[in-house]
Write a protein that holds these residues in place. Structure first.
Motif, short mmCIF file in Angstrom:
data_model
loop_
_atom_site.label_atom_id
_atom_site.label_comp_id
_atom_site.label_asym_id
_atom_site.label_seq_id
_atom_site.Cartn_x
_atom_site.Cartn_y
_atom_site.Cartn_z
N SER A 286 0.83 -1.21 0.00
CA SER A 286 0.00 0.00 0.00
C SER A 286 0.87 1.26 0.00
CB SER A 286 -0.92 0.01 1.22
OG SER A 286 -0.16 0.12 2.41
N ARG A 287 0.28 2.36 -0.46
CA ARG A 287 0.98 3.64 -0.47
C ARG A 287 1.31 4.09 0.95
NH1 ARG A 287 1.29 6.14 -5.52
NH2 ARG A 287 1.33 4.36 -6.96
N GLU A 288 0.41 3.83 1.88
CA GLU A 288 0.66 4.25 3.25
C GLU A 288 1.91 3.57 3.82
OE1 GLU A 288 -2.21 3.21 2.05
OE2 GLU A 288 -3.32 5.11 2.02
N ALA A 289 2.07 2.27 3.50
CA ALA A 289 3.25 1.55 3.99
C ALA A 289 4.53 2.09 3.35
CB ALA A 289 3.10 0.06 3.70
N TRP A 290 4.46 2.39 2.04
CA TRP A 290 5.65 2.95 1.37
C TRP A 290 6.02 4.31 1.97
CZ3 TRP A 290 8.99 0.31 -1.13
CH2 TRP A 290 8.65 -0.73 -2.00
N LEU A 291 5.02 5.16 2.16
CA LEU A 291 5.29 6.49 2.70
C LEU A 291 5.83 6.42 4.12
CD1 LEU A 291 2.12 8.36 1.32
CD2 LEU A 291 4.46 8.52 0.48
N ALA A 292 5.31 5.48 4.90
CA ALA A 292 5.83 5.31 6.27
C ALA A 292 7.29 4.87 6.24
CB ALA A 292 4.98 4.29 7.02
N LEU A 293 7.65 4.00 5.30
CA LEU A 293 9.04 3.57 5.18
C LEU A 293 9.94 4.74 4.78
CD1 LEU A 293 11.16 1.33 5.14
CD2 LEU A 293 10.51 0.85 2.78
N GLY A 294 9.45 5.58 3.86
CA GLY A 294 10.25 6.74 3.46
C GLY A 294 10.48 7.71 4.60
N ARG A 295 9.45 7.94 5.40
CA ARG A 295 9.60 8.86 6.54
C ARG A 295 10.53 8.29 7.60
NH1 ARG A 295 3.94 9.48 5.61
NH2 ARG A 295 3.53 7.89 7.22
N SER A 296 10.50 6.96 7.75
CA SER A 296 11.32 6.34 8.80
C SER A 296 12.82 6.41 8.53
CB SER A 296 10.90 4.88 8.98
OG SER A 296 11.23 4.12 7.82
N LEU A 297 13.21 6.68 7.26
CA LEU A 297 14.64 6.77 6.95
C LEU A 297 15.25 8.08 7.45
CD1 LEU A 297 14.64 5.27 3.34
CD2 LEU A 297 15.81 4.33 5.32
N HIS A 298 14.44 9.12 7.62
CA HIS A 298 14.91 10.41 8.14
C HIS A 298 16.11 10.93 7.32
CE1 HIS A 298 12.65 10.64 12.05
NE2 HIS A 298 12.44 9.39 11.71
N PHE A 299 15.91 11.03 6.03
CA PHE A 299 17.01 11.48 5.17
C PHE A 299 17.43 12.91 5.46
CE2 PHE A 299 16.96 7.90 2.14
CZ PHE A 299 18.30 7.86 1.83
N HIS A 300 16.57 13.69 6.09
CA HIS A 300 16.95 15.07 6.41
C HIS A 300 18.04 15.13 7.48
CE1 HIS A 300 13.57 13.85 9.03
NE2 HIS A 300 14.24 14.51 9.99
N ASP A 301 18.29 14.02 8.16
CA ASP A 301 19.35 13.99 9.16
C ASP A 301 20.70 13.58 8.57
OD1 ASP A 301 17.47 14.66 11.05
OD2 ASP A 301 17.07 12.57 11.64
N GLU A 302 20.73 13.18 7.28
CA GLU A 302 21.97 12.67 6.69
C GLU A 302 22.98 13.81 6.47
OE1 GLU A 302 24.74 10.38 5.75
OE2 GLU A 302 22.78 9.44 6.18
N THR A 303 24.24 13.52 6.79
CA THR A 303 25.31 14.52 6.68
C THR A 303 26.33 14.18 5.60
OG1 THR A 303 26.56 13.36 8.40
CG2 THR A 303 25.10 15.16 9.10
N ASP A 304 26.21 13.02 4.97
CA ASP A 304 27.18 12.62 3.94
C ASP A 304 26.81 13.28 2.61
OD1 ASP A 304 29.07 11.45 2.40
OD2 ASP A 304 28.33 9.39 2.60
N GLN A 305 27.11 14.59 2.50
CA GLN A 305 26.77 15.33 1.29
C GLN A 305 27.59 14.88 0.09
OE1 GLN A 305 24.35 17.50 0.64
NE2 GLN A 305 23.57 17.11 2.72
N GLY A 306 28.78 14.35 0.31
CA GLY A 306 29.60 13.88 -0.80
C GLY A 306 28.93 12.77 -1.58
N SER A 307 28.41 11.77 -0.89
CA SER A 307 27.72 10.66 -1.57
C SER A 307 26.42 11.14 -2.21
CB SER A 307 27.42 9.55 -0.56
OG SER A 307 28.62 9.00 -0.05
N ILE A 308 25.72 12.06 -1.52
CA ILE A 308 24.47 12.58 -2.09
C ILE A 308 24.76 13.34 -3.38
CG2 ILE A 308 22.58 14.21 -1.70
CD1 ILE A 308 22.68 13.46 1.26
N ASN A 309 25.82 14.14 -3.40
CA ASN A 309 26.16 14.91 -4.60
C ASN A 309 26.58 14.00 -5.75
OD1 ASN A 309 25.53 17.34 -3.45
ND2 ASN A 309 27.63 17.78 -2.77
N LYS A 310 27.30 12.91 -5.44
CA LYS A 310 27.67 11.96 -6.50
C LYS A 310 26.42 11.35 -7.14
CE LYS A 310 32.17 10.61 -4.59
NZ LYS A 310 32.95 9.49 -3.98
N THR A 311 25.44 11.04 -6.30
CA THR A 311 24.18 10.50 -6.83
C THR A 311 23.46 11.54 -7.67
OG1 THR A 311 23.98 9.04 -4.91
CG2 THR A 311 21.98 9.45 -6.18
#
Length: 692
Positions: A130-155
């Motif tokens: 379900s969409r609700e389960a997918w969205l809950a999984l996305g929120r649970s990753l907390h990507f806004h807390d990630e500090t590895d900008q080098g890997s993010i920029n490579k992507t």
């Protein structure tokens, strides 16, 4: 699942691929169709990530490492998008890969992605989440807390490269000659396909400069998205123009590729756009599932046939559905007109059956005999069409396409694929009763005409057209018990179905290649017959080329299949209801009408079953192709069975005879009401007279 996450916390990032594969394996349900288990697995993962910050930090770290150290462009630009290759190339490539799979490239994200979801049914359980389960999984990753900008920029850089590739391909496909031909505005004005490429390249360059400065771009992707919307509008215009001016498989293929490139570009642009967008999460989910589906089915040979046949079927059935309208009687007068048209065809088939028997009686070489049989059928069917007569069994291939077009139109009017059952049931009832009267017209005339021909021949030449040995052979061929009559009738039904496809193909070809205009412009034809006659001939070709071609090929198939079966030693032949009815009359005269009633009854039963098989096979195949061409399935027609059964129980006569048109209501003449004031005055006057 929790054990894998616990290992991720302390494991080095070099093990990211193995750990992610183990995580997917633990989430995969035992039954790929178990939606409950799939949803529970995703919800359990989201719960663990929300409860344990170490788990989600480790999962993000391994995910970013997996993305930043692999080549991503091919996954975004090729997976799930039709390639620029022919049917033969795609088929041979997939066969080769199934026999000898390509080498796994650990540094290609496309190969890694396919290895993570290596089961061929992974896309099924992913689609069930379900969409609700997918969205809950996305929120649970907390990507806004990630500090590895080098890997993010490579992507981000690789996503930008994929957008650049898609944009360049989109502009190139958008200027294909076939597209320009159907919509000259692509060249006349500034094309959105070209403009989006200019805007996209400028956006990518600006994005890269801001990344060097370790910032995010201030510009958003709205202008590019607007241009992509304009590209889709232009694709819709081309499709609408093609429906009128004809379409080719190549043109349909280009339009499908354009749509796929637009959708993939839109997903990637919203993915890297720093501006928050409520549609971003939905697009990422849809994109992930689509990528998994494409990876799971990338070597399926069946999909190559399915994609190409659906394009060809849509090309053919669009025109067959318009032709089908002429085979559906709406009113009682049209119903009687269909009977007369079918009766005329029955007269001609009687003579065609005579020519067939005489040709067989000549005992000429088999190949020449097959050609003569085919020409007899072909020219006879063409003559029937030119005289505006109707062969009953020609109707199903056309009417099935019309029914599928109605299902498709009804589905498009709703948000889901719900069909207007009342409208469709009424259409099918009209088709059934039109088919019924056409068969009655064919058989009601062909049998007496064949009988009259056989008796006249016997009277004039002193001997019947066929001897009793040939008559025995014909009667045995009519028996559904003593011969393969029904199997041969099914083969004839397949020929009828193919003839319908051929008719639609040539109708489309005539319009797309502008054959009537080219015929009207022939210098030698204008010199020979004059300009006005050349234009009339061109108009006739425009309206009748498909029907004439379909009748010709149908006749050649009917005439030659029996001989082909004889040469190959296979029990292949054809049985057609109209010709079978004629052969019963010729056999009766050969026996001087001294046939046992059991034989006559079995022959009549055989003729009826042959006709039903002819119609059922040709209609079923034609409906299957017409539904497939519109991305529908037989499931869309299931509710019809109950609806038709209830209608048959209520009004069985409707399936055979049209209702009389209601008489126009006579106008109601309203009488003038008396004027009450005048009545009172008259009463007062009379009272005064009496008092005086």
């Amino acid at each position: 699942m929790e054990a894998t996450l616990r290992v991720m916390v302390s494991a080095p990032t070099e093990r990211a691929f193995d750990l992610f594969r183990e995580l997917v394996d633990t989430m995969r349900p035992r039954d790929h169709a178990d939606a409950v288990a799939a949803n529970n697995a995703v919800q359990a993962l989201a719960y663990l990530l929300e409860q344990y910050p170490d788990y989600r930090a480790a999962l993000r770290r391994h995910l970013l490492y997996l993305l930043s150290t692999r080549k991503q462009v091919q996954l975004y630009t090729d997976t799930g998008i039709l390639s620029n290759e022919t049917f033969y190339t795609a088929l041979t490539r997939r066969i080769g890969y199934r026999v000898l799979p390509p080498v796994f490239n650990r540094y290609s994200l496309k190969d890694v992605f396919g290895a993570l979801f290596h089961r061929k049914t992974d896309y099924i359980w992913l689609e069930a989440i379900s969409r609700e389960a997918w969205l809950a999984l996305g929120r649970s990753l907390h990507f806004h807390d990630e500090t590895d900008q080098g890997s993010i920029n490579k992507t981000r850089v690789q996503v930008l490269e994929a957008i650049q590739v898609l944009s360049c391909r989109l502009s190139a496909i958008g200027l294909e000659p076939e597209l320009v031909r159907n919509n000259p505005d692509i060249e006349r004005f500034e094309s959105p396909f070209v403009r989006q490429n200019v805007e996209t390249l400028a956006y990518i360059e600006h994005y890269r400069r801001t990344m060097i400065d370790q910032t995010l771009p201030e510009e958003d992707v709205k202008s590019i998205l607007v241009l992509l919307d304009q590209c889709e509008e232009l694709i819709a215009k081309v499709r609408k123009s093609a429906a009128k001016n004809g379409i080719s498989v190549g043109l349909t293929y280009h339009m499908v590729r354009l749509y796929q490139h637009v959708e993939r570009m839109r997903m990637l642009l919203l993915l890297i756009d720093p501006v928050p967008n409520p549609d971003k999460a939905e697009l990422i989910i849809d994109g992930l599932v689509a990528l998994v589906r494409a990876e799971n089915r990338k070597y399926r040979i069946r999909d190559v046939f399915a994609d190409n046949t659906s394009l060809l079927a849509l090309q053919v059935t669009e025109h067959a559905s318009h032709t089908g309208e002429h085979y559906i009687a709406e009113t009682r007068s049209e119903w009687m007109g269909m009977f007369k048209s079918a009766a005329g065809a029955g007269v001609i088939v009687g003579f065609m059956a005579l020519l067939k028997l005489l040709t067989a009686k000549a005992h000429i070489p088999p190949l020449l005999e097959a050609i003569l049989f085919g020409l007899n059928y072909a020219f006879g069917f063409m003559l029937i069409h030119m005289l505006h007569f109707t062969i009953a069994t020609k109707q199903p291939a056309m009417t099935a396409a019309k029914i599928a077009a109605t299902i498709h139109a009804s589905s498009k009017r709703g948000k889901t694929q719900r069909v207007d059952l009342d409208e469709l049931t009424g259409l099918i009832v009209k088709v059934i009763r039109t088919q019924f009267i056409a068969i009655v017209g064919n058989v009601a005339l062909v049998m007496p005409v064949a009988l009259l021909i056989a008796m006249s021949w016997n009277w004039y030449f002193g001997a019947p057209v066929i001897d009793t040995a040939k008559a025995d052979h014909l009667l045995r061929d009519l028996s559904p018990v003593a011969s393969l009559a029904l199997f041969h009738a099914a083969i004839a039904g397949c020929c009828l179905f193919l003839a319908g496809l051929i008719s639609g193909y040539y109708d489309n070809k005539a319009i797309y290649n502008r054959i009537p205009d080219r015929v009207a412009a022939l210098p030698w034809l204008n010199w020979l017959v004059g300009e006005s006659r050349a234009k009339r001939l061109a108009k006739y070709i425009e309206n009748n080329l498909g029907a004439l071609a379909g009748n010709f090929y149908f006749g050649m198939m009917l005439g030659m299949i029996g001989t082909v079966g004889f040469l190959l030693g296979l029990p292949i032949d054809i049985r057609h209801i109209t010709f079978s009815s004629a052969y019963l009359s010729f056999a009766a005269v050969a026996y001087n009408f001294q046939l046992d009633w059991h034989i006559v009854a079995m022959s009549v039963l055989g003729i009826a079953l042959i006709g039903m098989t002819n119609l059922a096979v040709s209609f079923g195949l034609a409906l299957w192709v017409a539904l497939r061409s519109r991305k529908l399935t037989f499931q869309a027609t299931k509710p019809l069975l109950g609806k038709l059964a209830r209608r048959f129980m209520r009004k069985p006569g409707e399936f055979f005879f049209p209702a009389r048109a209601p008489r126009p209501a006579e106008p109601v003449v309203q009488q003038a009401l008396p004027n009450h004031q005048e009545t009172v005055r008259e009463w007062v006057r009379l009272r005064r007279q009496r008092a005086g």
